[in-house]
Write an enzyme that holds these catalytic residues in place. Structure first.
Site, PDB file in Angstrom:
ATOM      1  CB  ILE A   1      -0.976   0.000   1.192  1.00 53.33           C
ATOM      2  CG1 ILE A   1      -2.104   1.024   0.996  1.00 53.33           C
ATOM      3  CG2 ILE A   1      -0.232   0.241   2.498  1.00 53.33           C
ATOM      4  CD1 ILE A   1      -3.014   0.730  -0.152  1.00 53.33           C
ATOM      5  N   GLY A   2       2.134   1.165   0.383  1.00 53.77           N
ATOM      6  CA  GLY A   2       2.999   2.351   0.334  1.00 53.77           C
ATOM      7  C   GLY A   2       3.623   2.725   1.663  1.00 53.77           C
ATOM      8  CE  LYS A   3       3.497  -1.996   5.482  1.00 54.40           C
ATOM      9  NZ  LYS A   3       2.865  -2.461   4.218  1.00 54.40           N
TER      10      LYS A   3
ATOM     11  CD  GLU B   1       5.660  -8.332  -2.488  1.00 53.32           C
ATOM     12  OE1 GLU B   1       5.873  -8.066  -1.291  1.00 53.32           O
ATOM     13  OE2 GLU B   1       5.480  -7.448  -3.360  1.00 53.32           O
TER      14      GLU B   1
ATOM     15  CG  ASP C   1       5.073  -8.485  12.905  1.00 55.27           C
ATOM     16  OD1 ASP C   1       4.850  -8.336  11.700  1.00 55.27           O
ATOM     17  OD2 ASP C   1       6.139  -8.185  13.447  1.00 55.27           O
TER      18      ASP C   1
ATOM     19  CG  ASP D   1       8.323   0.138   6.350  1.00 60.55           C
ATOM     20  OD1 ASP D   1       7.100   0.028   6.206  1.00 60.55           O
ATOM     21  OD2 ASP D   1       9.149  -0.340   5.548  1.00 60.55           O
TER      22      ASP D   1
ATOM     23  CD  GLN E   1       3.898 -13.629  10.541  1.00 59.48           C
ATOM     24  OE1 GLN E   1       3.984 -13.462   9.327  1.00 59.48           O
ATOM     25  NE2 GLN E   1       3.811 -12.609  11.371  1.00 59.48           N
TER      26      GLN E   1
END
Length: 217
Positions: A10-12, A154, A88, A82, A59
């Protein structure tokens, strides 16, 4: 300290960099390029996931590196994260819901997270973010930006439903599980901080105003 949260792609990172420059703050970026498990996680089929337990290992990796970053960031007068340790848990929960992480692994993860948060609460300096900048966008915007980012691991079409599952529950995570700080919601369908300098400047000013109201700058 500011945390930037939101969906994959999304652009973090761009927002974190812009806020870091605009607020003269150090940015702690998400560990991606040096993460040995992330490409394996994205490329694994269900049999490999069941055998290798990549989602659980991923994770745990993020939990360790996020804990490391948050401890370092708390020592700085000003810092931008970021993504952060607060987010998480949501990714771990989604992978549990999808059957990629089993109940025992999820319990182990939550136990580790709980102990780490106790450690953070006991630190002799700042104990929580001052602001969460949450980037919200349509699923179409998310997929478009993932595609444009161009990370090979991705791009598999089989990941689309995984992305959709994450996207569908993100607002619920924010509204019902995140309580560490106030939140600024940014509509990324209408905001392009990379290609529109006015959008970037407006975001920085909005964050400055919020921090000034809290007497943080």
């Amino acid at each position: 300290m500011i945390v930037v949260s939101g969906m994959i792609g999304i652009g973090k990172t761009s927002v974190a960099q812009i806020l870091g420059d605009g607020l003269d703050s150090k940015v702690y970026y998400e560990h991606v390029s040096e993460n040995p498990i992330l490409p394996l996680f994205y490329k694994a089929d269900q049999q490999e996931i069941n055998e290798k337990r990549y989602p659980f290992l991923l994770q745990l990796y993020f939990l360790r590196t996020r804990f490391q970053s948050i401890k370092q960031a708390y020592k700085d007068d000003d810092a931008i994260l970021d993504r952060s340790i607060y987010e998480d848990w949501y990714f771990t929960k989604i992978n549990r819901d999808l059957g990629n992480i089993n109940d025992m692994e999820f319990s182990v993860y939550e136990g580790l997270l709980e102990e780490m948060m106790k450690e953070i609460d006991g630190l002799p300096y700042k104990k929580a973010p001052d602001l969460n900048v949450y980037l919200r966008g349509s699923f179409e915007t998310v997929m478009d930006r993932i595609f444009k980012r161009g990370r090979d691991f991705e791009q598999d079409e089989e990941l689309v439903e995984y992305y959709r599952k994450l996207w569908e529950g993100y607002d619920d995570w924010l509204e019902n599980y995140y309580s560490a700080s106030d939140t600024l919601i940014v509509d990324m369908d209408k905001t392009d901080v990379v290609h529109n300098p006015q959008d970037a400047e407006a975001l920085v000013e909005q964050v400055k105003d919020l921090l000034q109201a809290k007497n943080k700058i």
